[in-house]
Design an enzyme around this catalytic site. Structure first.
Site, PDB file in Angstrom:
ATOM      1  N   ARG A 101       0.906  -1.172  -0.248  1.00  0.00           N
ATOM      2  CA  ARG A 101      -0.201  -0.291  -0.221  1.00  0.00           C
ATOM      3  C   ARG A 101       0.672   1.155   0.018  1.00  0.00           C
ATOM      4  O   ARG A 101       2.049   1.161   0.399  1.00  0.00           O
ATOM      5  CB  ARG A 101      -0.805   0.198   1.206  1.00  0.00           C
ATOM      6  CG  ARG A 101      -2.054  -0.812   1.453  1.00  0.00           C
ATOM      7  CD  ARG A 101      -3.152  -0.838   0.476  1.00  0.00           C
ATOM      8  NE  ARG A 101      -3.591   0.273   0.927  1.00  0.00           N
ATOM      9  CZ  ARG A 101      -4.794   0.465   0.056  1.00  0.00           C
ATOM     10  NH1 ARG A 101      -5.340   0.366  -0.973  1.00  0.00           N
ATOM     11  NH2 ARG A 101      -5.572   2.373  -0.030  1.00  0.00           N
ATOM     12  N   ILE A 102       0.326   2.863  -0.599  1.00  0.00           N
ATOM     13  CA  ILE A 102       1.464   3.418  -0.626  1.00  0.00           C
ATOM     14  C   ILE A 102       0.993   3.927   0.382  1.00  0.00           C
ATOM     15  O   ILE A 102      -0.362   4.016   0.446  1.00  0.00           O
ATOM     16  CB  ILE A 102       1.188   4.211  -1.633  1.00  0.00           C
ATOM     17  CG1 ILE A 102       1.339   3.798  -3.260  1.00  0.00           C
ATOM     18  CG2 ILE A 102       1.154   5.626  -1.366  1.00  0.00           C
ATOM     19  CD1 ILE A 102       1.467   4.358  -4.391  1.00  0.00           C
ATOM     20  N   HIS A 119      12.677  -4.147  -0.624  1.00  0.00           N
ATOM     21  CA  HIS A 119      12.187  -3.818  -1.628  1.00  0.00           C
ATOM     22  C   HIS A 119      13.049  -4.531  -2.242  1.00  0.00           C
ATOM     23  O   HIS A 119      14.047  -4.729  -2.300  1.00  0.00           O
ATOM     24  CB  HIS A 119      12.646  -2.126  -1.969  1.00  0.00           C
ATOM     25  CG  HIS A 119      12.310  -2.035  -3.077  1.00  0.00           C
ATOM     26  ND1 HIS A 119      10.635  -1.748  -3.868  1.00  0.00           N
ATOM     27  CD2 HIS A 119      12.664  -2.168  -4.496  1.00  0.00           C
ATOM     28  CE1 HIS A 119      10.639  -1.563  -4.713  1.00  0.00           C
ATOM     29  NE2 HIS A 119      11.789  -1.350  -5.692  1.00  0.00           N
ATOM     30  N   THR A 151      10.627   6.843   4.708  1.00  0.00           N
ATOM     31  CA  THR A 151      10.483   8.165   4.469  1.00  0.00           C
ATOM     32  C   THR A 151       9.874   8.327   2.900  1.00  0.00           C
ATOM     33  O   THR A 151       8.909   7.425   2.400  1.00  0.00           O
ATOM     34  CB  THR A 151      12.117   8.964   3.604  1.00  0.00           C
ATOM     35  OG1 THR A 151      12.024   8.712   2.799  1.00  0.00           O
ATOM     36  CG2 THR A 151      12.940   9.189   4.806  1.00  0.00           C
ATOM     37  N   GLU A 153       9.589  10.008   0.269  1.00  0.00           N
ATOM     38  CA  GLU A 153       9.457   9.598  -0.956  1.00  0.00           C
ATOM     39  C   GLU A 153       9.409   7.385  -0.897  1.00  0.00           C
ATOM     40  O   GLU A 153       9.872   7.338  -0.449  1.00  0.00           O
ATOM     41  CB  GLU A 153      10.551   9.634  -1.251  1.00  0.00           C
ATOM     42  CG  GLU A 153      11.002   9.089  -2.678  1.00  0.00           C
ATOM     43  CD  GLU A 153      13.027   9.816  -2.652  1.00  0.00           C
ATOM     44  OE1 GLU A 153      13.109   8.716  -4.657  1.00  0.00           O
ATOM     45  OE2 GLU A 153      13.178  10.043  -2.604  1.00  0.00           O
ATOM     46  N   LEU A 154       9.026   7.490  -1.828  1.00  0.00           N
ATOM     47  CA  LEU A 154       8.566   5.884  -2.082  1.00  0.00           C
ATOM     48  C   LEU A 154       9.730   5.252  -3.006  1.00  0.00           C
ATOM     49  O   LEU A 154      10.448   6.067  -3.512  1.00  0.00           O
ATOM     50  CB  LEU A 154       7.894   5.464  -2.913  1.00  0.00           C
ATOM     51  CG  LEU A 154       6.984   4.319  -3.739  1.00  0.00           C
ATOM     52  CD1 LEU A 154       5.877   3.847  -2.399  1.00  0.00           C
ATOM     53  CD2 LEU A 154       5.650   4.105  -4.627  1.00  0.00           C
ATOM     54  N   ASP A 155       9.849   4.086  -1.826  1.00  0.00           N
ATOM     55  CA  ASP A 155      10.773   3.024  -1.753  1.00  0.00           C
ATOM     56  C   ASP A 155      12.212   3.618  -1.918  1.00  0.00           C
ATOM     57  O   ASP A 155      13.108   3.701  -2.634  1.00  0.00           O
ATOM     58  CB  ASP A 155      10.750   2.799  -3.018  1.00  0.00           C
ATOM     59  CG  ASP A 155       9.482   0.974  -2.808  1.00  0.00           C
ATOM     60  OD1 ASP A 155       9.360   1.047  -2.273  1.00  0.00           O
ATOM     61  OD2 ASP A 155       9.148   1.488  -3.744  1.00  0.00           O
ATOM     62  N   GLN A 183      17.026 -14.284   0.209  1.00  0.00           N
ATOM     63  CA  GLN A 183      18.374 -13.186   0.120  1.00  0.00           C
ATOM     64  C   GLN A 183      17.620 -12.224   1.464  1.00  0.00           C
ATOM     65  O   GLN A 183      17.764 -11.771   2.166  1.00  0.00           O
ATOM     66  CB  GLN A 183      19.002 -12.409  -0.042  1.00  0.00           C
ATOM     67  CG  GLN A 183      20.190 -13.362  -1.263  1.00  0.00           C
ATOM     68  CD  GLN A 183      20.728 -13.998  -0.477  1.00  0.00           C
ATOM     69  OE1 GLN A 183      21.404 -13.621  -0.321  1.00  0.00           O
ATOM     70  NE2 GLN A 183      21.123 -15.284  -0.809  1.00  0.00           N
ATOM     71  N   GLU A 184      16.071 -11.945   0.870  1.00  0.00           N
ATOM     72  CA  GLU A 184      15.119 -11.401   1.913  1.00  0.00           C
ATOM     73  C   GLU A 184      15.318 -11.551   3.023  1.00  0.00           C
ATOM     74  O   GLU A 184      15.076 -11.023   4.363  1.00  0.00           O
ATOM     75  CB  GLU A 184      13.656 -11.067   0.921  1.00  0.00           C
ATOM     76  CG  GLU A 184      13.817 -10.279   0.073  1.00  0.00           C
ATOM     77  CD  GLU A 184      13.042 -10.271  -1.028  1.00  0.00           C
ATOM     78  OE1 GLU A 184      11.772 -10.140   0.412  1.00  0.00           O
ATOM     79  OE2 GLU A 184      12.625  -9.910  -1.877  1.00  0.00           O
TER      80      GLU A 184
END
Ligand code: GAR
Length: 224
Positions: A101-102, A119, A151, A153-155, A183-184
């Site tokens: 979700r944004i 991400h 923050t 700013e998205l990603d 790896q995540e």
């Protein structure tokens, strides 16, 4: 709270937000359960009632809540309800683990410095969706995944740690995604551990580990 973990009100409290399969949530929950991360998972909150991660959290006896974003008239209303649910748990850290979700600026500001995201790209490359296909289409030799502070700013917040994943001949988006996902599950518990141990923080939009600024890429973990 995990059923078999001792309750200790002094331990840092983590709220994890998910939307999907919840495998990163599970990796963090496992690290809490085996003592690698000395914290309590106060709650898992999901915005999708049928997400597989909801059952995985319940199976682990974690306090699990669903707040369906489709039941809210606006993004602001949803974020407000989400914020109330999170704040009830008094978390030290909010972990976005595949939370698709944004978020509104008010929400992000409220948790600034105590909210992490993962991400699937080597940020600042490939913000947004379809990162694996975009790395392949660009002919990149290397792809990966980033944990960063959130923050507005998205990603775009300061990077904490990256795992670099080489792209092999014959890779497609699925094979690449599979190796990135592995790896995540390694780097997200590391970042969460650093944070709850007080080693990781954000100051002036920069990430610090043990009081030293991390490189813009974050700490790099090379994989084969
Ligand atoms: C992960 O690959 C994560 O990097 C990605 O969603 C997936 C969730 O998997 N996040 C984003 O794309 C955020 N922009 P999981 O539900 O199995 O943890």
């Amino acid at each position: 709270m995990l059923a078999d973990a001792p309750s200790d009100s002094l331990r840092p409290r983590i709220v994890i937000l998910i939307s999907g399969s919840g495998s990163n949530m599970v990796a963090i929950a496992d690290a809490v359960r085996n003592g690698d991360i000395d914290a309590d998972i106060a709650a898992v909150v999901c915005n999708k009632p049928n997400a597989a991660g909801v059952q995985k959290a319940k199976d682990r006896d974690i306090n699990t809540q669903v707040i369906n974003h489709q039941e809210f008239a606006s993004r602001e209303d949803f974020d407000l309800a989400l914020m109330q649910a999170i704040d009830q748990e008094e978390p030290d850290l909010v972990v976005l683990a595949g939370f698709m979700r944004i978020l509104t600026p008010a929400f992000v500001q409220h948790y600034e410095g105590r909210m992490l995201n993962i991400h699937p790209s080597l940020l600042p490359k490939y913000q947004g969706l379809n990162t694996h296909q975009r790395a392949l289409d660009a002919g990149d030799s290397e792809h990966g995944v980033t944990v960063h502070f959130v923050t507005e700013e998205l990603d775009g917040g300061p990077n904490v740690i990256q795992a670099l994943v080489p792209i092999h001949d014959g890779d497609d988006a699925d094979s690449l995604q599979h190796r990135v996902h592995q790896q995540e599950h390694i780097i997200y518990p590391i970042a969460v551990k650093w944070f709850v141990e007080g080693r990781l923080r954000m100051q002036n939009k920069l990430a610090l580990l043990d009081g030293k600024h991390l490189p813009m890429t974050g700490l790099a973990l090379q994989t084969s």
